[in-house]
Design an enzyme around this catalytic site. Structure first.
Site, PDB file in Angstrom:
ATOM      1  CG  MET A  34      -2.005  -1.074   1.136  1.00  0.00           C
ATOM      2  SD  MET A  34      -3.519  -0.687   2.032  1.00  0.00           S
ATOM      3  CE  MET A  34      -2.899  -0.484   3.689  1.00  0.00           C
ATOM      4  N   GLY A  40      11.325  -2.781   5.525  1.00  0.00           N
ATOM      5  CA  GLY A  40      10.574  -4.032   5.550  1.00  0.00           C
ATOM      6  C   GLY A  40      10.078  -4.404   4.165  1.00  0.00           C
ATOM      7  CG  HIS A  41       7.105  -2.108   2.208  1.00  0.00           C
ATOM      8  ND1 HIS A  41       7.016  -1.033   3.051  1.00  0.00           N
ATOM      9  CD2 HIS A  41       5.868  -2.675   2.191  1.00  0.00           C
ATOM     10  CE1 HIS A  41       5.784  -0.939   3.520  1.00  0.00           C
ATOM     11  NE2 HIS A  41       5.076  -1.930   3.018  1.00  0.00           N
ATOM     12  CD  GLN A  67      -6.125  -3.493   2.939  1.00  0.00           C
ATOM     13  OE1 GLN A  67      -6.026  -4.016   1.821  1.00  0.00           O
ATOM     14  NE2 GLN A  67      -5.132  -3.524   3.809  1.00  0.00           N
ATOM     15  CG  LEU A 191      11.404  -1.939  10.015  1.00  0.00           C
ATOM     16  CD1 LEU A 191      12.234  -2.169   8.760  1.00  0.00           C
ATOM     17  CD2 LEU A 191      11.656  -0.543  10.555  1.00  0.00           C
TER      18      LEU A 191
END
Length: 298
Positions: A34, A40-41, A67, A191
Site C-alpha cells: 500500500m 521491511g518492504h 480493507q 517496521l
C-alpha cells in the site's frame, strides 16, 4: 545502479509490459504493497528477486479502501509515491503498478468479493470486521491482473499471510505464496508504515510489544502456559500500551492441543494501541516440556 522501474497505472499497460516475459516463459514476481515503503518492504523485494532472477519483478502500490473500516485511517494513510519509486529503483524492481481506485474497482464497490471464512473472525478480524474480505478481494484481483508465479508477503501481517495461503489453496490459484521474515528496528519494534505516527514517549512504549513476544519465546521451553504468562508479565510493565489481544496459537492460527508435546511449533501474536496508533506483531516459537525451575524456586 539499477534502472528506474516503469510505472504503469492501467490494466492494459500492465498486460502489455508483462507480455514479453510471458511469451518467453520467464517467471513473474509480485510484491503487493500500500506504499509508504520502508526497509521491511525492501526486504520483500529482495526475497522476491531471489525467486524470479530472470523475470520481471512487479511491486503494486495501492491503498485499498475495501480493507479499511469505519473510523480507520484510510484518509490518514501516507501516500508517498515519489519516495516509494526510489526504494523500488534501489531494489531493482522492474515494474511499479500504481492504479487508481477506479482502475481496480471499475464498477464501484464490488458486489462479488472473496469470503475469507471463519479464520477472519478472530484476532485482527474480531476488531476489524470486513478487513480480510477487503484484503483477500484486492489480492485476488492483483493475482488476476499480474498473474505472478511468486508473490511475497511479510510475516508481520501473519494472519493475512495465513489467509492468503488458504485462499490460494481453496481457490486453486497457481501462485506460490512466500512469507518473508519481519524486519525490525534496533530496539525490536517491527517496521511498519504506521510507526511514523508514534511521537516521543510513544515510540519508546511501542518497543514493549516485541519485548512481550521475546519473553514468550524465552519461556517457551517450559510450555505454552508459562510462555503466555511470561508475555503477560512483560506487557504489564508498560503503562502506555492499550492491549487489544495477546494470543498463543498453532502456526495456522488454530488452538494448540492440550498438553502440547515438546517440539510443537506455535505462534504468539499481539495487537495494541500506543496513543492513537494501532500496532501488531508476532513471533514463532517452539514449545518445550522442561520443568519450570523459576516456579520451583519461588
Amino acid at each position: 545502479m539499477s534502472a528506474a522501474p516503469v510505472v504503469v497505472r492501467t490494466r492494459q499497460e500492465l498486460a502489455e509490459i508483462l507480455a514479453p516475459a510471458r511469451a518467453e516463459g520467464r517467471p513473474v514476481g509480485l510484491v503487493p504493497t500500500m506504499g509508504a515503503l520502508h526497509e521491511g518492504h525492501a526486504s520483500l523485494m529482495r526475497v522476491a528477486r531471489e525467486h524470479v532472477q530472470d523475470g520481471p519483478l512487479v511491486v503494486s502500490v495501492f491503498v485499498n479502501p475495501l480493507q479499511f473500516g469505519a473510523g480507520e485511517d484510510l484518509d490518514r494513510y501516507p501516500r508517498t509515491l515519489e519516495a516509494d519509486l526510489k526504494v523500488c529503483e534501489r531494489e531493482g524492481v522492474d515494474v511499479v503498478f500504481a492504479p487508481s481506485v477506479e482502475e481496480v474497482y471499475p464498477g464501484g464497490e464490488p458486489q462479488v468479493t472473496v469470503e475469507p471464512g471463519p479464520l477472519a473472525a478472530v484476532l485482527e478480524g474480531s476488531t476489524r470486521p470486513g478487513h480480510f474480505r477487503g484484503v483477500l478481494t484486492v489480492v485476488a484481483k492483483l493475482f488476476g491482473l499480474v498473474r505472478p508465479d511468486v508473490a511475497v508477503f511479510g510475516e508481520k501481517d501473519y494472519q493475512q499471510l495465513v489467509l492468503i495461503r488458504r485462499m490460494v489453496l481453496d481457490l486453486n490459484m497457481s501462485v506460490r505464496v512466500v512469507g518473508a521474515p519481519t524486519q525490525r528496528e534496533p530496539d525490536g519494534l517491527a517496521l511498519s508504515s504506521r510507526n511514523r505516527y508514534l511521537e516521543g514517549e510513544q515510540r519508546l512504549e511501542a518497543a514493549a510489544l516485541s519485548r512481550t513476544l521475546r519473553a514468550a519465546q524465552e519461556a517457551a521451553e517450559y510450555g505454552a502456559d508459562v510462555a503466555l504468562d511470561a508475555a503477560r508479565a512483560e506487557l504489564r510493565r508498560t503503562t502506555g500500551v492499550d492491549l487489544d489481544y495477546l494470543a498463543l496459537t498453532d502456526p495456522d492460527l488454530g488452538d494448540l492441543p492440550p498438553d502440547a508435546p515438546a517440539g510443537t511449533a506455535a505462534r504468539i501474536l499481539v495487537a495494541a494501541r500506543v496513543g492513537d496508533t494501532r500496532l501488531i506483531d508476532n513471533m514463532s516459537l517452539t514449545l518445550g516440556s522442561a520443568p519450570d525451575q523459576r516456579q520451583e524456586e519461588a
